[in-house]
Scaffold this active site. Structure first.
Site, PDB file in Angstrom:
ATOM      1  N   LEU A  73       0.844  -1.196   0.000  1.00 37.36           N
ATOM      2  CA  LEU A  73       0.000   0.000   0.000  1.00 37.36           C
ATOM      3  C   LEU A  73       0.875   1.240   0.000  1.00 37.36           C
ATOM      4  O   LEU A  73       0.594   2.218  -0.672  1.00 37.36           O
ATOM      5  CB  LEU A  73      -0.860   0.029   1.271  1.00 37.36           C
ATOM      6  CG  LEU A  73      -2.123  -0.804   1.278  1.00 37.36           C
ATOM      7  CD1 LEU A  73      -2.735  -0.778   2.678  1.00 37.36           C
ATOM      8  CD2 LEU A  73      -3.105  -0.251   0.261  1.00 37.36           C
ATOM      9  N   GLY A  76       6.842   3.673   4.067  1.00 32.26           N
ATOM     10  CA  GLY A  76       7.175   4.823   4.898  1.00 32.26           C
ATOM     11  C   GLY A  76       8.664   4.869   5.129  1.00 32.26           C
ATOM     12  O   GLY A  76       9.429   4.177   4.455  1.00 32.26           O
ATOM     13  N   GLY A  77       9.070   5.695   6.057  1.00 39.43           N
ATOM     14  CA  GLY A  77      10.488   5.833   6.336  1.00 39.43           C
ATOM     15  C   GLY A  77      11.084   4.518   6.804  1.00 39.43           C
ATOM     16  O   GLY A  77      12.188   4.145   6.412  1.00 39.43           O
ATOM     17  N   LYS A  96       1.881  -4.194   8.664  1.00 44.96           N
ATOM     18  CA  LYS A  96       3.073  -3.355   8.608  1.00 44.96           C
ATOM     19  C   LYS A  96       4.290  -4.185   8.951  1.00 44.96           C
ATOM     20  O   LYS A  96       4.280  -4.959   9.891  1.00 44.96           O
ATOM     21  CB  LYS A  96       2.950  -2.163   9.570  1.00 44.96           C
ATOM     22  CG  LYS A  96       4.104  -1.167   9.433  1.00 44.96           C
ATOM     23  CD  LYS A  96       3.789   0.147  10.136  1.00 44.96           C
ATOM     24  CE  LYS A  96       4.956   1.117  10.029  1.00 44.96           C
ATOM     25  NZ  LYS A  96       4.635   2.438  10.610  1.00 44.96           N
ATOM     26  N   ASP A 189       4.628  12.539  16.114  1.00 47.05           N
ATOM     27  CA  ASP A 189       4.890  12.588  14.662  1.00 47.05           C
ATOM     28  C   ASP A 189       3.568  12.800  13.925  1.00 47.05           C
ATOM     29  O   ASP A 189       3.287  12.147  12.922  1.00 47.05           O
ATOM     30  CB  ASP A 189       5.559  11.292  14.206  1.00 47.05           C
ATOM     31  CG  ASP A 189       6.126  11.381  12.783  1.00 47.05           C
ATOM     32  OD1 ASP A 189       6.352  12.520  12.302  1.00 47.05           O
ATOM     33  OD2 ASP A 189       6.323  10.330  12.149  1.00 47.05           O
TER      34      ASP A 189
HETATM   35  N1  LIG Z   1      -4.008   0.656   8.600  1.00 47.56           N
HETATM   36  C1  LIG Z   1      -3.699   1.142   7.384  1.00 47.56           C
HETATM   37  N2  LIG Z   1      -4.567   1.023   6.367  1.00 47.56           N
HETATM   38  C2  LIG Z   1      -4.273   1.525   5.145  1.00 47.56           C
HETATM   39  N3  LIG Z   1      -3.127   2.162   4.840  1.00 47.56           N
HETATM   40  C3  LIG Z   1      -2.217   2.301   5.816  1.00 47.56           C
HETATM   41  C4  LIG Z   1      -2.446   1.804   7.125  1.00 47.56           C
HETATM   42  N4  LIG Z   1      -1.360   2.093   7.875  1.00 47.56           N
HETATM   43  C5  LIG Z   1      -0.505   2.744   7.069  1.00 47.56           C
HETATM   44  N5  LIG Z   1      -0.986   2.862   5.818  1.00 47.56           N
HETATM   45  C6  LIG Z   1      -0.347   3.517   4.666  1.00 47.56           C
HETATM   46  O1  LIG Z   1       1.059   3.399   4.811  1.00 47.56           O
HETATM   47  C7  LIG Z   1       1.656   4.683   4.933  1.00 47.56           C
HETATM   48  C8  LIG Z   1       2.835   4.622   5.892  1.00 47.56           C
HETATM   49  O2  LIG Z   1       2.404   4.081   7.102  1.00 47.56           O
HETATM   50  P1  LIG Z   1       3.081   4.531   8.459  1.00 47.56           P
HETATM   51  O3  LIG Z   1       2.538   3.685   9.541  1.00 47.56           O
HETATM   52  O4  LIG Z   1       2.959   6.016   8.592  1.00 47.56           O
HETATM   53  O5  LIG Z   1       4.584   4.104   8.156  1.00 47.56           O
HETATM   54  P2  LIG Z   1       5.951   4.869   8.479  1.00 47.56           P
HETATM   55  O6  LIG Z   1       6.242   4.607   9.922  1.00 47.56           O
HETATM   56  O7  LIG Z   1       6.917   4.196   7.599  1.00 47.56           O
HETATM   57  O8  LIG Z   1       5.724   6.332   8.203  1.00 47.56           O
HETATM   58  C9  LIG Z   1       0.539   5.606   5.389  1.00 47.56           C
HETATM   59  O9  LIG Z   1       0.743   6.928   4.998  1.00 47.56           O
HETATM   60  C10 LIG Z   1      -0.645   5.004   4.662  1.00 47.56           C
HETATM   61  O10 LIG Z   1      -0.648   5.441   3.313  1.00 47.56           O
HETATM   62 MG   LIG Z   2       4.278   7.640   8.761  1.00 49.41          MG
END
Ligand SMILES: Nc1ncnc2c1ncn2[C@@H]1O[C@H](COP(=O)(O)OP(=O)(O)O)[C@@H](O)[C@H]1O
Ligand SMILES: [Mg+2]
Ligand SMILES: [Zn+2]
Lengths: 236, 250
Positions: A73, A76-77, A96, A189
């Site tokens: 999907l 991220g970092g 994740k 964050d």
């Molecule tokens: N529960 C979820 N359902 C759908 N998309 C998600 C979900 N969690 C994260 N994402 C997608 O993944 C992206 C990065 O997730 P995130 O948890 O912010 O990761 P990071 O820690 O790498 O920033 C989010 O901006 C979103 O687009």
């Molecule tokens: Mg994020």
């Protein structure tokens, strides 16, 4: 006669090697490939940045423990988030994983675990619920509710022209953050990429990767967190 | 007898994804045992004819004659039974091809069999390749025929590995970036300014370094795989690389 500027080898005028000198190329295969850029914590972040910058598509995964048909999907970092089907409960979830998986740095692993722990403390309609935390053949992961509408980042243009909706959304985010505070969890964050919007337009706070349990930490006030973010300010 | 079964090479860690050594391809084609063998051998000849062509040219044959000779040689090689009277126990595909070509030039050709030409199972488009400059022979005119052959050979192996790297890169990454990056495969390092390329790609220098590291490592692996395909024994790979390097030293 065309010579290699480095080793003076005579080169073919129309080289079969895309203009590369065969001798220097061969010597390259004998040399140590060189340091892996910056290593240590953050090294993987750089690779993530590169891959994102280069537009590298993430591969899907067919089979991952109780999960099937993992489709990326977002990246991220630190993590990769997949949509997947959970076989035992026959439902769609978000999964994740830490992007460097088994090779993850200890600090990334710790952050990943604390993210899941922080989020698991929270039970609120505007916070993405964690389902379970696990480890599949050494790959740490957690599953959570799938929120399909994209992050707030992609909704900002619309909300800028619909202040009422924008403010309503912020109120709900503010309540969720307030709720987390009450349970001692500081998000730290909060930004549009970490607020997911569902099909009904409801916001769900996610990504507690940098969260701290608020004990001795400086108490950042809710208004400072929310109102200090330019994207949240009113156009005036 | 060179081992037609390439498993010792295949099972080597990192040797990875190649189906067969050039030897096994030759032997299978000779036996006519595999329907794919003809195709594989044709691909192999497409890959390896430039050194043969350079050699024949340096032996004094004119452009068109050399093209015909290489064409005929490869057609025979691909024919049932391949070339007779060549010592197939030589471990290296390179030595095998050169010895075969020598044999062909000194015997078959002079027995006046050129009229049989053209009946082979392959048709290499040498003209097209010449137009593309692949067979450009001028820069090697200062060398003996053997040296010309070896140099072209080394370039051919390097090119095969480069083509594989390019296609692997293209599978995952944007292909156009490869041209910005391939210069980093060269030794000595530092000739290509990191900062400049990093900013062109829109990434940081440490990020670029890490990509370069991966590319160099992978190219080394692919090159060794390509070399391994041309030797009889995986243990000969490093020695073969030394010989390729010698061929590229004037
Ligand atoms: N529960 C979820 N359902 C759908 N998309 C998600 C979900 N969690 C994260 N994402 C997608 O993944 C992206 C990065 O997730 P995130 O948890 O912010 O990761 P990071 O820690 O790498 O920033 C989010 O901006 C979103 O687009
Ligand atoms: Mg994020
Ligand atoms: Zn050079």
């Amino acid at each position: 006669m065309n010579r290699c500027p480095k080793c003076a080898l005579v080169l073919s005028s129309a080289s079969s090697l895309e203009g590369l000198c065969p001798r220097c190329l061969l010597l390259g295969t004998l040399a140590d490939p060189g340091e892996e850029g910056q290593s240590g914590p953050g090294g993987e972040l750089e690779v993530a940045a590169v891959e994102a910058a280069l537009g590298i598509p993430l591969p899907g995964i067919e089979d991952f423990g109780d999960f099937r048909d993992l489709r990326p999907l977002a990246r991220g970092g630190m993590g990769i988030v997949y949509r997947a089907r959970q076989v035992s409960l026959n439902r769609q979830v978000a999964l994740k994983m830490i992007r460097s998986g088994r090779l993850a740095h200890e600090t990334d692993l710790r952050r990943f675990r604390s993210e899941a722990e922080a989020a698991a403390l929270l039970d609120h309609p505007n916070i993405v619920p964690i389902y379970e935390v696990g480890d599949h053949h050494g790959m740490p992961y957690f599953s959570m509710k799938l929120i399909e509408g994209g992050s707030l980042a992609s909704h900002l243009p619309r909300l800028r022209s619909d202040l009422r909706a924008g403010v309503g959304l912020l109120m709900r985010v503010a309540r969720a953050i307030h709720y987390a505070h009450e349970r001692g969890v500081l998000h730290r964050d909060l930004k549009p990429g970490n607020i997911l919007i569902d099909a009904q337009g409801e916001p769900h706070v996610t990504d507690f990767g940098l969260a701290k349990l608020a004990t001795q930490e400086t108490q950042v006030t809710l208004s400072a967190v929310i109102l200090g973010t330019p994207a949240y300010m009113s156009p005036e | 007898m060179p081992d037609p079964n390439p498993s010792p090479i295949e099972s080597r860690p990192g040797a990875g994804a190649f189906a067969s050594t050039q030897w096994s391809v030759i032997l299978r084609a000779g036996e006519g045992s595999s329907p794919d063998a003809g195709e594989a051998l044709e691909a192999l000849c497409r890959t390896y004819w430039p050194p043969l062509y350079a050699y024949v040219r340096r032996r004094g044959h004119a452009v068109h004659e050399a093209q015909d000779l290489v064409q005929e040689f490869l057609s025979r090689l691909l024919g049932q039974g391949g070339l007779h009277g060549v010592d197939r126990e030589k471990g290296r595909f390179r030595s095998f091809l050169l010895a075969s070509m020598n044999h062909f030039l000194t015997n078959e050709w002079h027995r006046g069999q050129r009229q049989k030409r053209g009946g082979g199972r392959i048709h290499l488009s040498l003209d097209q390749a010449l137009e593309e400059g692949v067979a450009d022979v001028e820069p090697v005119t200062q060398f003996t025929p053997e040296k010309a052959f070896e140099r072209r050979w080394a370039e051919t192996v390097l090119r095969s590995a480069l083509e594989r790297l390019r296609s692997e890169w293209g599978e995952r990454y944007q292909a156009r970036h490869f041209d910005d990056l391939k210069g980093f495969l060269l030794e000595p390092r530092g000739a290509v300014p990191l900062a400049e390329v990093a900013s062109r790609l829109g990434i940081t220098e440490p990020a670029l370094k890490s990509i370069v590291h991966r590319l160099r490592k992978r190219y080394g692996e692919l090159f060794r795989q390509e070399v391994a395909r041309t030797v009889g024994d995986p243990a000969e790979v490093e020695e073969e690389i030394r010989q390729l390097l010698a061929a590229l030293s004037e």
